[in-house]
Scaffold this motif. Structure first.
Motif, PDB file in Angstrom:
ATOM      1  N   GLU A 123       0.827  -1.209   0.000  1.00  0.00           N
ATOM      2  CA  GLU A 123       0.000   0.000   0.000  1.00  0.00           C
ATOM      3  C   GLU A 123       0.860   1.257   0.000  1.00  0.00           C
ATOM      4  OE1 GLU A 123      -3.797   1.837   2.534  1.00  0.00           O
ATOM      5  OE2 GLU A 123      -2.658   0.132   3.311  1.00  0.00           O
ATOM      6  N   ARG A 124       1.956   1.236   0.719  1.00  0.00           N
ATOM      7  CA  ARG A 124       2.851   2.392   0.779  1.00  0.00           C
ATOM      8  C   ARG A 124       3.678   2.554  -0.492  1.00  0.00           C
ATOM      9  NH1 ARG A 124       0.640   1.349   4.879  1.00  0.00           N
ATOM     10  NH2 ARG A 124       0.401   2.735   6.676  1.00  0.00           N
ATOM     11  N   ALA A 127       1.343   4.101  -2.851  1.00  0.00           N
ATOM     12  CA  ALA A 127       1.084   5.500  -2.477  1.00  0.00           C
ATOM     13  C   ALA A 127       2.169   6.423  -3.019  1.00  0.00           C
ATOM     14  CB  ALA A 127       1.002   5.623  -0.955  1.00  0.00           C
ATOM     15  N   LYS A 130       1.502   6.781  -6.769  1.00  0.00           N
ATOM     16  CA  LYS A 130       0.260   7.534  -6.969  1.00  0.00           C
ATOM     17  C   LYS A 130       0.476   9.028  -6.718  1.00  0.00           C
ATOM     18  CE  LYS A 130      -4.646   7.200  -5.752  1.00  0.00           C
ATOM     19  NZ  LYS A 130      -5.641   6.449  -4.939  1.00  0.00           N
ATOM     20  N   LYS A 131       1.191   9.360  -5.655  1.00  0.00           N
ATOM     21  CA  LYS A 131       1.488  10.760  -5.365  1.00  0.00           C
ATOM     22  C   LYS A 131       2.333  11.387  -6.469  1.00  0.00           C
ATOM     23  CE  LYS A 131       1.228  11.404  -0.335  1.00  0.00           C
ATOM     24  NZ  LYS A 131       0.827  12.823  -0.353  1.00  0.00           N
TER      25      LYS A 131
END
Length: 420
Positions: A123-124, A127, A130-131
């Motif tokens: 998930e990280r 992230a 995605k950022k």
């Protein structure tokens, strides 16, 4: 967070990432849009040199070197006494953007130790990508190392933001994995690889109908195996690679020679690192399977379970199959030309084009770029200048090795003369 602390984290987590060799030219063509930052071209993102001599680079780091597993071969295993660190998601984003703006890098290769569980870690990683894409409008290359056991939902999201995904299967055989990493399950490696494969196929088919369909992992997926940690022979290694190429549509399999890092009775002793030459032979075999039309059984089988270290695998095959030669370069098909030692695929295509206009002789082949010091023992052409067919495989091998050593000695002499 102070600059010194960020720098310390970078030193720790960049050093830990050096053991992962699964990064190469991107194969992606993500273009800049909406005045974003950077783009990813098919020429590639890696710490390497392109054919025209251009050096390309990427930020290659771990999100963290904390890990819940205790794999005997891994420097970040939980029982290893090393300095630990972890980046926050925003810290990796900021590092990537700042390094890119300073022209230090052209993209990001992000892996991680597994902390808490697979989904928490994955998930990280997602992230970060995605950022970069949505908040920073970053169009450069992103390679994410997928976490074994991660959920299908996270794998699907990862492919929408990353150019390439990879899951390291780590050890070539399930038996070897159980010996050195008993807490891990081979099925956890297979699940995300299968998800990525299916998503790539689905998105490609949808894009044929709906042009606005986003790209999913446009540079595909790859994997890495550690060689020499668990005693597999070359046949076992390459049969595993062949299986993953065939059933998971991988872009690349990487072979990383085991580097002894600490004592463990299950592992080769310190000082017994895998020779670089063995890695090289595995890559050469990989190339023959992917681009030269060889079947794995032709190169490695029950009677030939390990690659020769003193000669390359194509020459080794040719010497074991002299009944297939000589090949007439003016009439042979592409498949047989590709099997001639000294003929690369570029030379094969040049021969196929050139012989439409003229019967080729030794001078023509020399101008094309054929390595005649090897090829002369396996081909015939419109000249009999070099032709000699009374040599045994052992004699041919000796002559080629002798010639190679002479060329190497001559090259060294020329280099030394520059300094005298």
């Amino acid at each position: 967070m102070s600059f010194d602390r960020i720098k310390e984290k970078l030193n720790i987590l960049a050093d830990a990432a050096k053991y992962d060799v699964s990064c190469s030219s991107s194969g992606s063509n993500r273009t800049n849009k909406n005045k974003g930052l950077g783009d990813a071209s098919a020429s590639g993102i890696c710490h390497t040199y392109t054919e025209d001599g251009r050096c390309v680079s990427l930020l290659k780091i771990l999100l963290t070197n904390h890990c819940i597993f205790d794999c005997a071969y891994c420097v970040t295993r939980k029982s290893n006494d090393i300095k630990r660190a972890a980046f926050k998601v925003q810290e990796v984003v900021d590092l990537t953007i700042n390094f890119y703006r300073r022209n230090y890098i052209e993209g990001l290769f992000l892996s991680s130790g597994i902390f808490k569980n697979a989904d928490y870690t994955m998930e990280r990683l997602v992230a970060v990508a995605k950022k970069l894409r949505l908040e920073e409008n970053f169009n450069g290359y992103i390679h994410l190392k997928s976490i074994p056991g991660a959920s299908d939902e996270l794998m699907r999201e990862a492919g929408l933001y990353a150019d390439r995904l990879s899951v390291n299967i780590e050890i070539p055989t399930e038996k070897g994995l159980k010996l050195l990493a008993p807490d891990k399950n081979r099925a956890d490696f297979i699940k995300p690889m299968l998800k990525v494969k299916n998503e790539i196929i689905q998105y490609k088919s949808e894009k044929k109908i709906i042009k606005s369909t986003p790209k999913y992992a446009p540079a595909g997926q790859s994997t890495q195996m550690i060689i020499g940690a668990s005693g597999e022979n070359d046949m076992q290694i390459m049969y595993t690679s062949n299986h993953f190429y065939k059933h998971f549509n991988l872009k690349r399999v990487y072979y990383s020679g085991y580097v002894p890092i600490s004592y463990d009775s299950r592992l080769p002793q310190i000082g017994s690192a895998v020779p670089m030459l063995r890695e090289n032979r595995l890559y050469q075999t990989d190339w023959l399977l992917r681009f030269y039309g060889f079947n794995i059984e032709e190169i490695l089988n029950a009677t030939h379970q390990n690659l020769d270290l003193d000669i390359d695998p194509k020459l080794s095959w040719a010497l074991r199959n002299l009944h297939e030669f000589p090949v007439d370069v003016n009439t042979a098909d592409k498949r047989m030309l590709a099997r001639v030692p000294g003929l690369g695929m570029r030379s094969v295509h040049k021969i196929l084009n050139a012989r439409r206009f003229n019967k080729l002789n030794w001078e023509h082949l020399k101008k094309i770029g054929v390595a005649l010091n090897r090829a002369q023992y396996f081909i015939v052409c419109a000249s009999n200048r070099f032709e000699r067919r009374d040599l045994t495989p052992e004699h041919i091998k000796g002559l080629i090795l002798q010639n190679s050593k002479s060329k190497y000695t001559s090259m060294l002499s020329n280099q030394m003369s520059l300094f005298n």
